[in-house]
Scaffold this motif. Structure first.
Motif, PDB file in Angstrom:
ATOM      1  N   VAL A 289      15.760 -19.571  13.370  1.00 42.11           N
ATOM      2  CA  VAL A 289      15.458 -18.377  12.593  1.00 42.11           C
ATOM      3  C   VAL A 289      14.750 -18.771  11.303  1.00 42.11           C
ATOM      4  O   VAL A 289      15.154 -19.717  10.634  1.00 42.11           O
ATOM      5  N   ILE A 290      13.686 -18.038  10.975  1.00 41.60           N
ATOM      6  CA  ILE A 290      13.027 -18.226   9.687  1.00 41.60           C
ATOM      7  C   ILE A 290      13.046 -16.898   8.949  1.00 41.60           C
ATOM      8  O   ILE A 290      13.203 -15.837   9.549  1.00 41.60           O
ATOM      9  N   GLU A 291      12.900 -16.977   7.644  1.00 37.65           N
ATOM     10  CA  GLU A 291      13.001 -15.783   6.820  1.00 37.65           C
ATOM     11  C   GLU A 291      11.785 -15.622   5.936  1.00 37.65           C
ATOM     12  O   GLU A 291      11.124 -16.605   5.592  1.00 37.65           O
ATOM     13  N   GLY A 292      11.515 -14.366   5.581  1.00 39.71           N
ATOM     14  CA  GLY A 292      10.386 -14.072   4.720  1.00 39.71           C
ATOM     15  C   GLY A 292      10.686 -12.896   3.816  1.00 39.71           C
ATOM     16  O   GLY A 292      11.678 -12.182   3.998  1.00 39.71           O
ATOM     17  N   ARG A 293       9.818 -12.697   2.854  1.00 40.81           N
ATOM     18  CA  ARG A 293       9.954 -11.584   1.914  1.00 40.81           C
ATOM     19  C   ARG A 293       8.595 -10.888   1.811  1.00 40.81           C
ATOM     20  O   ARG A 293       7.608 -11.479   1.392  1.00 40.81           O
ATOM     21  N   LEU A 294       8.568  -9.602   2.207  1.00 41.03           N
ATOM     22  CA  LEU A 294       7.354  -8.798   2.193  1.00 41.03           C
ATOM     23  C   LEU A 294       7.365  -7.901   0.969  1.00 41.03           C
ATOM     24  O   LEU A 294       8.343  -7.207   0.713  1.00 41.03           O
ATOM     25  N   GLN A 295       6.286  -7.954   0.193  1.00 36.28           N
ATOM     26  CA  GLN A 295       6.124  -7.077  -0.969  1.00 36.28           C
ATOM     27  C   GLN A 295       4.799  -6.341  -0.783  1.00 36.28           C
ATOM     28  O   GLN A 295       3.735  -6.971  -0.818  1.00 36.28           O
ATOM     29  N   THR A 296       4.886  -5.043  -0.564  1.00 35.31           N
ATOM     30  CA  THR A 296       3.670  -4.282  -0.320  1.00 35.31           C
ATOM     31  C   THR A 296       3.184  -3.620  -1.599  1.00 35.31           C
ATOM     32  O   THR A 296       3.975  -3.252  -2.466  1.00 35.31           O
ATOM     33  N   GLU A 297       1.885  -3.531  -1.694  1.00 32.04           N
ATOM     34  CA  GLU A 297       1.223  -2.878  -2.815  1.00 32.04           C
ATOM     35  C   GLU A 297       0.543  -1.621  -2.293  1.00 32.04           C
ATOM     36  O   GLU A 297      -0.055  -1.646  -1.218  1.00 32.04           O
ATOM     37  N   PRO A 298       0.609  -0.509  -3.045  1.00 33.54           N
ATOM     38  CA  PRO A 298      -0.110   0.684  -2.605  1.00 33.54           C
ATOM     39  C   PRO A 298      -1.608   0.377  -2.555  1.00 33.54           C
ATOM     40  O   PRO A 298      -2.139  -0.307  -3.426  1.00 33.54           O
ATOM     41  N   ASP A 299      -2.251   0.861  -1.521  1.00 32.80           N
ATOM     42  CA  ASP A 299      -3.702   0.690  -1.354  1.00 32.80           C
ATOM     43  C   ASP A 299      -4.137  -0.776  -1.387  1.00 32.80           C
ATOM     44  O   ASP A 299      -5.212  -1.101  -1.887  1.00 32.80           O
ATOM     45  N   ALA A 300      -3.296  -1.652  -0.861  1.00 38.74           N
ATOM     46  CA  ALA A 300      -3.634  -3.082  -0.833  1.00 38.74           C
ATOM     47  C   ALA A 300      -4.866  -3.302   0.035  1.00 38.74           C
ATOM     48  O   ALA A 300      -5.049  -2.646   1.056  1.00 38.74           O
TER      49      ALA A 300
END
Length: 182
Positions: free
Chosen positions: A11-22
């Motif tokens: 198992v690997i892990e990640g962190r998603l951070q979305t920006e509006p209108d990216a």
């Protein structure tokens, strides 16, 4: 949002951070565990966000694997990196650009095969070439090596400078070519 990628090889892990209108997604790949929680990752992500990108920081190794180096490590990094890109494709992410650090740099190009990756920037350790001639031929102009040429350990200042250079590269890769009037 924290993501977990279960797989055949752990198992690997990640962190998603979305920006509006990216304008796209920068996948920041680390060859360690827990790098996505550090201050350095926060700074890299903030720089990408200021530039108009969403980010996905992933740790390609577990805590146990981070300290053990085996002959299978390169293949493991490629397989896990490819799983992250497959999931990004599945989620409908567009404008995917890769920023691979350290040992993850050599896994970036083979992992990107068969994925809609627009550009790849690598920041490997000095003396490590992240792409061979055949890989460069296969990927064309999508790869930028930001590896420091100094014979010294890779520092976070090097990584920060490489990220800033990569973001300019990513912008160019995502900009449609200008139509020349006939």
């Amino acid at each position: 949002m924290d993501l977990v990628y279960p797989g055949d090889v752990g198992v690997i892990e990640g962190r998603l951070q979305t920006e509006p209108d990216a304008k796209g997604l920068v996948v920041i790949a680390y060859p360690t565990a827990y790098s996505r929680f550090g201050r350095n990752d926060e700074l890299l992500c903030a720089t990408a966000h200021e530039h108009g990108f969403s980010t996905l920081s992933v740790d390609l190794l577990t805590p146990e694997e981070t300290t053990v180096r085996t002959q299978e490590l390169p293949a493991l990094l490629v397989e896990r990196f490819a799983a992250v890109l497959t999931d990004s494709d599945r989620r409908g992410q567009t404008g995917i650009c890769v920023f691979a650090i350290g040992e993850a740099a050599t896994a970036a190009i083979p992992a990107a095969d068969h994925h809609e990756v627009k550009a790849i920037a690598t920041c490997a350790l000095p003396g490590i070439v992240s792409a061979g001639e055949s890989e460069i031929e296969r990927t064309g102009a999508r790869v930028l090596e930001c590896t420091p040429t100094l014979d010294a350990p890779l520092t976070w200042d090097d990584v920060d400078r490489s990220m800033r250079r990569a973001l300019v590269w990513f912008d160019a890769a995502l900009t449609p070519p200008q139509q020349v009037p006939s």
